[in-house]
Motif scaffolding. Structure first.
Motif, short mmCIF file in Angstrom:
data_model
loop_
_atom_site.label_atom_id
_atom_site.label_comp_id
_atom_site.label_asym_id
_atom_site.label_seq_id
_atom_site.Cartn_x
_atom_site.Cartn_y
_atom_site.Cartn_z
N VAL A 292 0.86 -1.18 0.00
CA VAL A 292 0.00 0.00 0.00
C VAL A 292 0.89 1.23 0.00
O VAL A 292 1.96 1.23 0.63
N ARG A 293 0.48 2.23 -0.76
CA ARG A 293 1.29 3.47 -0.92
C ARG A 293 0.45 4.68 -0.56
O ARG A 293 -0.66 4.82 -1.09
N PHE A 294 0.94 5.51 0.32
CA PHE A 294 0.31 6.79 0.62
C PHE A 294 1.21 7.90 0.07
O PHE A 294 2.43 7.88 0.28
N LYS A 295 0.60 8.86 -0.61
CA LYS A 295 1.29 10.09 -0.97
C LYS A 295 0.36 11.24 -0.61
O LYS A 295 -0.81 11.23 -0.97
N MET A 296 0.91 12.20 0.11
CA MET A 296 0.09 13.32 0.58
C MET A 296 -0.62 14.01 -0.59
O MET A 296 -0.01 14.33 -1.60
N GLY A 297 -1.94 14.16 -0.45
CA GLY A 297 -2.70 14.85 -1.48
C GLY A 297 -3.22 13.97 -2.60
O GLY A 297 -3.88 14.44 -3.50
N GLU A 298 -2.91 12.65 -2.52
CA GLU A 298 -3.45 11.74 -3.53
C GLU A 298 -4.27 10.66 -2.84
O GLU A 298 -3.98 10.25 -1.72
#
Length: 299
Positions: A292-298
């Motif tokens: 799982v990947r989190f990127k701020m604003g997406e």
């Protein structure tokens, strides 16, 4: 929506998403009656835009934080949002973000990705460090103290008998969790770090699944439709266009599936090659189970 109602802002947004020219974007928006996603598809079918470069975005600041237990069998990641970078970098906000990640790491009821948001059910979970309060109480208190909207946007937790690998970008704006199944030890840990780093880089694109079995039929059907339309637009008869599609789909699967992508540290081998080589060296059936990947604003 009439042509006169297509705003310059909408045209600029579509241009940013597709790389197409301003007039092409304006015409696509008019044809789509202002529907941004439909306009993207129109441009792609005409071969004017290669792909949609932008996921749904939210104007947000804050912290992405990862917590991992001592033997790397549990990893937790949270995204805590606020309104300004000033608050997002504040020591108290950073400390709260870390505490939320630690809380999540201890919550065995969570497995995988959970979208929380302002009204999410997870907010009613008792706070691990004071059962008289809930996670929602803690988030609301932070909002009251900072004077900004503070939101626990999403959380993810992996627990495994293998290795929970992770990568966190230095600025707290991107993070990844990866589960490596089939073994433990130094080589499995290193593989988890390498794969998580690759996912974070998003090269050549952000992977949408571990392998082709994880890619949705809905996604493939939409891409097939677009590929056929592009071929017809270029002058190919539809029967020929249909035959060309399968090759392009296979190429696409190599681009969007994690194991098919060229490894960011050595593009002469794929991530799948890396996993296989590490498994052989370790003498263990190591495999990437999920990520799982989190990127701020997406999203």
């Amino acid at each position: 929506m009439s042509a006169t109602q297509i705003s310059a802002k909408d045209v600029a947004e579509l241009r940013a998403r597709t790389g197409a020219g301003m007039m092409d974007c304006k015409k696509a928006l008019e044809e789509a009656n202002g529907d941004m996603n439909l306009a993207v598809d129109i441009l792609r079918k005409k071969g004017i835009a290669k792909a949609d470069k932008r996921a749904d975005r939210a104007a947000s600041e804050g912290q992405i934080v990862i917590w991992t237990n001592a033997d790397a069998t549990v990893a937790a990641m949270i995204e805590l949002n606020c309104e300004t970078d000033f608050v997002g970098r504040n020591d108290e906000f950073v400390a709260l973000s870390k505490k939320l990640a630690e809380h999540l790491g201890q919550d065995a009821a969570v497995d995988g990705l959970v979208a929380v948001g302002a009204e999410g059910a997870y907010l009613s979970t008792p706070w691990a460090f004071d059962k008289a309060q809930t996670v929602g109480d803690i988030v609301k208190a932070a909002s009251a103290k900072t004077g900004e909207k503070v939101e626990l946007r999403r959380i993810a937790r992996f627990a495994t008998s293998g290795v929970a690998g992770s990568y966190l970008h230095f600025n707290g704006k991107a993070g990844v969790l990866v589960e490596i199944a089939g073994g433990k030890g130094e080589q499995a840990n290193e593989l988890g770090k390498h794969v998580a780093e690759h996912v974070a880089a998003g090269v050549p694109v952000v992977a949408i699944a571990v392998d082709k079995d994880g890619v949705s039929q809905e996604f493939l059907a939409k891409e097939r439709e677009i590929f056929v339309a592009q071929a017809v637009e270029s002058g190919k008869p539809e029967a020929i266009a249909q035959k060309m599609v399968e090759g392009r789909i296979q190429k696409l699967l190599g681009e969007v599936t994690l194991l098919g992508q060229p490894w960011v540290r050595d593009d002469k081998q794929t991530v799948g090659d890396l996993v296989a080589a590490t498994a052989k060296a370790a003498g263990q059936p190591l495999a990437v189970k999920r990520f799982v990947r989190f990127k701020m604003g997406e999203s």
